[in-house]
Design a protein around this motif. Structure first.
Motif, PDB file in Angstrom:
ATOM      1  N   UNK A  18      -2.952 -40.663 -51.158  1.00 58.23           N
ATOM      2  CA  UNK A  18      -2.678 -40.257 -49.646  1.00 58.23           C
ATOM      3  C   UNK A  18      -4.055 -39.621 -49.061  1.00 58.23           C
ATOM      4  N   UNK A  19      -4.143 -39.853 -47.910  1.00 57.60           N
ATOM      5  CA  UNK A  19      -5.566 -39.472 -47.282  1.00 57.60           C
ATOM      6  C   UNK A  19      -5.409 -38.139 -46.321  1.00 57.60           C
ATOM      7  N   UNK A  20      -6.351 -37.327 -46.539  1.00 55.68           N
ATOM      8  CA  UNK A  20      -6.292 -35.982 -45.920  1.00 55.68           C
ATOM      9  C   UNK A  20      -7.619 -35.566 -45.359  1.00 55.68           C
ATOM     10  N   UNK A  21      -7.811 -34.493 -44.952  1.00 46.42           N
ATOM     11  CA  UNK A  21      -9.167 -33.973 -44.332  1.00 46.42           C
ATOM     12  C   UNK A  21      -9.129 -32.486 -44.952  1.00 46.42           C
ATOM     13  N   UNK A  22     -10.344 -32.254 -45.819  1.00 43.38           N
ATOM     14  CA  UNK A  22     -10.350 -30.910 -46.371  1.00 43.38           C
ATOM     15  C   UNK A  22     -11.605 -30.196 -45.850  1.00 43.38           C
ATOM     16  N   UNK A  23     -11.548 -28.882 -45.908  1.00 44.27           N
ATOM     17  CA  UNK A  23     -12.988 -28.143 -45.762  1.00 44.27           C
ATOM     18  C   UNK A  23     -13.616 -27.510 -46.996  1.00 44.27           C
ATOM     19  N   UNK A  24     -14.592 -28.119 -47.597  1.00 41.61           N
ATOM     20  CA  UNK A  24     -15.093 -27.730 -48.734  1.00 41.61           C
ATOM     21  C   UNK A  24     -16.662 -27.119 -48.578  1.00 41.61           C
ATOM     22  N   UNK A  25     -17.444 -27.066 -49.695  1.00 44.33           N
ATOM     23  CA  UNK A  25     -18.856 -26.350 -49.647  1.00 44.33           C
ATOM     24  C   UNK A  25     -19.476 -27.239 -48.607  1.00 44.33           C
ATOM     25  N   UNK A  26     -19.272 -28.591 -48.587  1.00 47.80           N
ATOM     26  CA  UNK A  26     -20.039 -29.540 -47.545  1.00 47.80           C
ATOM     27  C   UNK A  26     -19.530 -29.695 -46.132  1.00 47.80           C
ATOM     28  N   UNK A  27     -18.416 -28.872 -45.696  1.00 48.56           N
ATOM     29  CA  UNK A  27     -17.632 -28.822 -44.505  1.00 48.56           C
ATOM     30  C   UNK A  27     -16.532 -29.461 -44.318  1.00 48.56           C
ATOM     31  N   UNK A  29     -14.293 -32.954 -44.553  1.00 43.22           N
ATOM     32  CA  UNK A  29     -14.517 -34.269 -45.124  1.00 43.22           C
ATOM     33  C   UNK A  29     -13.363 -34.943 -45.315  1.00 43.22           C
ATOM     34  N   UNK A  30     -13.363 -36.402 -45.312  1.00 41.82           N
ATOM     35  CA  UNK A  30     -12.320 -36.956 -45.558  1.00 41.82           C
ATOM     36  C   UNK A  30     -11.863 -37.350 -47.131  1.00 41.82           C
ATOM     37  N   UNK A  31     -10.883 -37.045 -47.527  1.00 40.58           N
ATOM     38  CA  UNK A  31     -10.826 -37.331 -48.956  1.00 40.58           C
ATOM     39  C   UNK A  31      -9.253 -37.924 -49.297  1.00 40.58           C
ATOM     40  N   UNK A  36      -4.524 -33.068 -59.319  1.00 47.75           N
ATOM     41  CA  UNK A  36      -4.972 -31.669 -58.803  1.00 47.75           C
ATOM     42  C   UNK A  36      -6.302 -31.860 -57.847  1.00 47.75           C
ATOM     43  N   UNK A  37      -6.887 -33.141 -57.863  1.00 49.22           N
ATOM     44  CA  UNK A  37      -8.176 -33.057 -57.211  1.00 49.22           C
ATOM     45  C   UNK A  37      -8.124 -34.074 -55.987  1.00 49.22           C
ATOM     46  N   UNK A  38      -9.209 -33.838 -55.078  1.00 49.75           N
ATOM     47  CA  UNK A  38      -9.330 -34.874 -54.054  1.00 49.75           C
ATOM     48  C   UNK A  38     -10.717 -35.446 -54.367  1.00 49.75           C
ATOM     49  N   UNK A  39     -10.714 -36.769 -54.056  1.00 49.92           N
ATOM     50  CA  UNK A  39     -11.823 -37.627 -54.185  1.00 49.92           C
ATOM     51  C   UNK A  39     -12.641 -37.512 -52.734  1.00 49.92           C
ATOM     52  N   UNK A  40     -13.764 -37.067 -52.639  1.00 50.49           N
ATOM     53  CA  UNK A  40     -14.602 -36.893 -51.373  1.00 50.49           C
ATOM     54  C   UNK A  40     -14.884 -38.388 -50.827  1.00 50.49           C
ATOM     55  N   UNK A  41     -14.196 -39.126 -50.067  1.00 44.87           N
ATOM     56  CA  UNK A  41     -14.486 -40.186 -49.371  1.00 44.87           C
ATOM     57  C   UNK A  41     -15.881 -40.304 -48.661  1.00 44.87           C
ATOM     58  N   UNK A  42     -16.114 -39.206 -48.063  1.00 49.84           N
ATOM     59  CA  UNK A  42     -17.492 -39.126 -47.432  1.00 49.84           C
ATOM     60  C   UNK A  42     -18.628 -39.341 -48.431  1.00 49.84           C
ATOM     61  N   UNK A  43     -18.475 -38.755 -49.513  1.00 47.81           N
ATOM     62  CA  UNK A  43     -19.545 -38.856 -50.765  1.00 47.81           C
ATOM     63  C   UNK A  43     -19.451 -40.375 -51.397  1.00 47.81           C
ATOM     64  N   UNK A  44     -18.100 -40.994 -51.229  1.00 46.54           N
ATOM     65  CA  UNK A  44     -18.164 -42.288 -51.822  1.00 46.54           C
ATOM     66  C   UNK A  44     -18.929 -43.192 -51.032  1.00 46.54           C
ATOM     67  N   UNK A  60     -14.515 -36.265 -39.207  1.00 42.63           N
ATOM     68  CA  UNK A  60     -13.787 -35.141 -39.558  1.00 42.63           C
ATOM     69  C   UNK A  60     -12.337 -35.315 -39.326  1.00 42.63           C
ATOM     70  N   UNK A  61     -12.055 -36.558 -38.984  1.00 40.83           N
ATOM     71  CA  UNK A  61     -10.597 -36.746 -38.771  1.00 40.83           C
ATOM     72  C   UNK A  61     -10.261 -38.189 -39.400  1.00 40.83           C
ATOM     73  N   UNK A  62      -8.932 -38.447 -39.401  1.00 39.03           N
ATOM     74  CA  UNK A  62      -8.531 -39.868 -39.952  1.00 39.03           C
ATOM     75  C   UNK A  62      -8.672 -41.063 -38.796  1.00 39.03           C
TER      76      UNK A  62
END
Ligand code: MN
Length: 406
Positions: A18-27, A29-31, A36-44, A60-62
């Motif tokens: 599933x797709x979501x938006x999280x706020x982590x150390x890099x602001x 991001x879509x993931x 128990x993890x999120x793949x940072x899609x912006x990083x991908x 910052x949104x889907x």
């Protein structure tokens, strides 16, 4: 199948994604959730790990990604699945995993318009009996069209957002006059929401056949409802302030493709629907829902029991030529099954407040009290014999704000 360790019973095996938006150390991001993890899609995208650059995944949104359409949704899903299953990708991808418990989830999409239906026959029958005991429970239009109303998009909030007890006009039948103050009958509605990706032009209609070209995915919805405000205000124009103070959604949008294994035969409909509502290949879904009140599961509503399908709801919603926008959210209506322990609202579970519900420890409730927490969950048959879930949709009730000084 995936090289990422996925805990037993996780909502997020690799068949879900599933797709979501999280706020982590890099602001923000879509993931995509995996175990128990999120793949940072912006990083991908930044590492060039997609076949084509997808700038929509660096926002910052889907919404931009959801607007790109089903062929693109499928390509990205397939590519992400490969990144998480092909051991040779692990070295590049593993540094892009963040733990879900280390970040905060955000509202996954900017909500354009919000519509709420009323498509469970058991729910509509129960509410009819409670609100209008002297009249037929189902009004004559109910079996001919998916009854609904336009809600307030701007007050759709993500799971974890506190719900401030609303104030409004209340007038019980025995009261001589209405008063203004905090709702005494604050309730929930356990629902399933459908998120529109591909928009239409004003005047266009969407056929049931084209449902999957427009709808990106599915979320859980809690349509918080102030029953005392609602009961006094809703005649003759329908729900208004008893609903508009807040609607919660789950942080993860489960793609339709992940739910292909959850499709079931549609409901038997009598009378037969008009031609524009015929849904020969319905997306009726076998979702097993759960309503948790302060840690006690009080209900397990069965989504497969819904009378109107999401394709019919979309066809009806656009049947007058109203255009769709990316980010439109439409919810199913309260999901209630035929049994008491399958009712998706406390109004029904407590039968209008007359039959208290007992929680673990012997505490009883009719409607929500300040400090109460409600969590909705749902699982579904996933692909390849897996079980997938939506993650928790939670909300805590806080006290009404004090009166405004005048
Ligand atoms: Mn509702």
């Amino acid at each position: 199948m995936t090289w990422v360790p996925v805990p037993d019973g996780s909502d997020f095996p690799v068949t879900n994604l599933p797709f979501g938006v999280f706020r982590g150390p890099n602001g923000r991001r879509i993931g995509v959730a995996i175990g128990a993890h999120i793949l940072d899609l912006a990083g991908v995208v930044e590492r060039g790990l997609l076949d084509e650059p997808t700038q929509a995944l660096r926002t910052t949104t889907l919404n931009d990604f959801m607007a790109s359409g089903r062929p693109q949704w499928t390509r990205v899903r397939e590519r992400v699945s490969r990144l998480l299953t092909d051991e040779s990708c692990r070295g590049n991808v593993e540094p892009l995993l963040v733990r879900q418990d280390a970040v905060r989830m955000c509202l996954p999409f900017a909500v354009a318009d919000y519509v709420d239906f009323y498509s469970s026959k058991d729910h509509a029958t129960n509410v009819g009996q409670i609100f209008r005991p002297d009249a037929p429970a189902l009004l004559p239009n109910w079996t001919h069209l998916p009854v609904g109303y336009h809600g307030r998009a701007g007050t759709v909030v993500v799971s974890g957002t506190d719900i401030v007890r609303p104030c409004g006009q209340r007038k019980a039948p025995a009261d001589e006059a209405p008063t203004y103050g905090p709702s005494r009958r604050l309730d929930i509605e356990a629902e399933v929401g459908f998120v529109v990706g591909v928009p239409t032009q004003l005047g266009d209609r969407v056929s049931t056949v084209d449902f999957a070209d427009h709808v990106f995915g599915v979320v859980l919805v809690n349509d918080w409802s102030a029953r005392d405000i609602q009961a006094w205000e809703y005649v003759p124009l329908g729900p208004f302030l008893g609903k508009s103070f807040a609607t919660s959604v789950s942080p993860w949008v489960v793609p339709l493709e992940a739910l292909a294994g959850a499709r079931v035969a549609g409901p038997v409909q009598d009378p037969a629907p008009l031609a524009y509502l015929v849904d020969d290949d319905p997306w009726a879904l076998d979702l097993a829902m759960e309503v948790d009140w302060n840690g006690t599961v009080v209900s397990r509503p069965p989504f497969a029991s819904m009378y109107w399908t999401p394709g019919q709801q979309l066809a009806h919603l656009t049947g007058n030529g109203a255009s769709l926008r990316t980010g439109d959210l439409y919810a199913s209506g309260t999901v209630s099954g035929p049994e008491r322990e399958q009712r998706g609202s406390f109004l029904e579970l407590s039968w209008g407040g007359t039959e208290p519900v007992t929680l673990d420890g012997g505490v009883t409730r009719t409607f929500l009290e300040d400090g109460d927490t409600v969590t909705l969950r749902a699982t579904a048959p996933g692909l390849d014999g897996t079980r997938i879930g939506f993650g928790a949709l939670t909300g805590k009730v806080t006290a009404a704000r004090p009166p405004i000084a005048s």
